[in-house]
Motif scaffolding. Sequence first.
Motif, PDB file in Angstrom:
ATOM      1  N   CYS A 297      -3.160  42.288  -1.070  1.00 27.94           N
ATOM      2  CA  CYS A 297      -4.529  42.694  -1.405  1.00 27.94           C
ATOM      3  C   CYS A 297      -5.492  41.562  -1.071  1.00 27.94           C
ATOM      4  N   LEU A 311     -11.404  48.133  -1.991  1.00 32.58           N
ATOM      5  CA  LEU A 311     -10.385  49.172  -2.172  1.00 32.58           C
ATOM      6  C   LEU A 311     -10.831  50.546  -1.700  1.00 32.58           C
ATOM      7  N   GLU A 314      -9.989  53.932  -3.578  1.00 34.62           N
ATOM      8  CA  GLU A 314      -9.075  53.625  -4.689  1.00 34.62           C
ATOM      9  C   GLU A 314      -9.738  52.829  -5.813  1.00 34.62           C
TER      10      GLU A 314
END
Length: 362
Positions: A297, A311, A314
């Motif tokens: 990430c 993201l 998400e």
Amino acid sequence: MSVPVRPAIEKLAAYKPGRSAADLARELGLAEAIKLASNEIAYPPLPSVVAAIAEAATTVNRYPDNGAAALTETLAERFGLPVESIAVGCGSVSLCQQLVQSYTGPGDEVVFAWRSFEAYPLVVSVAGAIARMVPLRDQTHDPQAMTDAVTDRTRVMFVCNPNNPTGTALGSAAMTSLLDRVGPDTLVVIDEAYREFCSDPDIPDGRELMRGRPNVCVLRTFSKAYGLAGLRVGYLLADDPAVATAVRKTYVPFSVSTLAQVAALASLNAEDEMRQRCATVVSERQRVSDALAGLGCPVPVSQANFVWLPLGEEALDFAGFCEARGVIVRPFAGDGARVTIGTAAENDAFIQAVTDWRVPRH
Ligand SMILES: *Cc1c(COP(=O)(O)O)cnc(C)c1O
């Protein structure tokens, strides 16, 4: 039937409070929840600051000094500016509003990047001005696109450096060429709410950048590095005293309390402790960024006290997932999540949440 509200205000979303840590802890049956959603510093105010607030508490039957003279003089000395070039405000968000009120009217334009500080579109709408939002490029300000967006109606440009919520910052060359390209009729406001957390020496100090540029001013705050978010005090520095004078004219009288003024002064006298805290935040920021990269990430390089997880769709799910583990982050639907750097233990809890998020899903 209700009395009609101004259309510009009617259109605005009503204020939606963030998740309270106390409520979440109760819901989850935890001793406490971890709030990494508002970019506050994780440590309580310094004892010297608490003492100054306690002493001033006995005087609150009196109005505060409307000109914040003592604080203004100390800032003037610190930055090598005349007091006329400084304006103190009820948080720098209030100074954003005062600037827009002082320099724009209906139909005037304000340029700023998007995504950036959420207060910008709000204060522009309230003033009846038009927001020209310029998309970030690679999570960073796009100086060329920003200056291309300037028209003869553009009165103000906000440049949030480092940018909230992405944490990215423009370096000296990019900032200087941006300022060189903006004409004298547009006020460039460099919002340096996170200046104290910049560790890259190439990130320019707005105080230096604005020298000799009457159309540039700088906003700083005591809310972040100085840990006084709950007291509401920030300040503006301008090369041209006329900017500070205009801003002072739109000041809501007495809105910076005596407690805020004395706490800010005491904080300026405890600069060494503040720098130590910032250094801790910077090293934790590196540790969190490395851990996130290791978990697949990666976050953009942050120069502030938070990191940004791009993201996309998400973002909301991720925030809910963290919340179920007692960690409150700040999601922006469809875009990403901003996570404040807390204490080492708080950051560990966040890293654990990301680990759990990654493992079963990917
Ligand atoms: C937090 C923040 C401010 C300052 O807020 P105040 O508490 O009103 O001083 C200003 N600009 C940005 C970009 C911020 O993130």
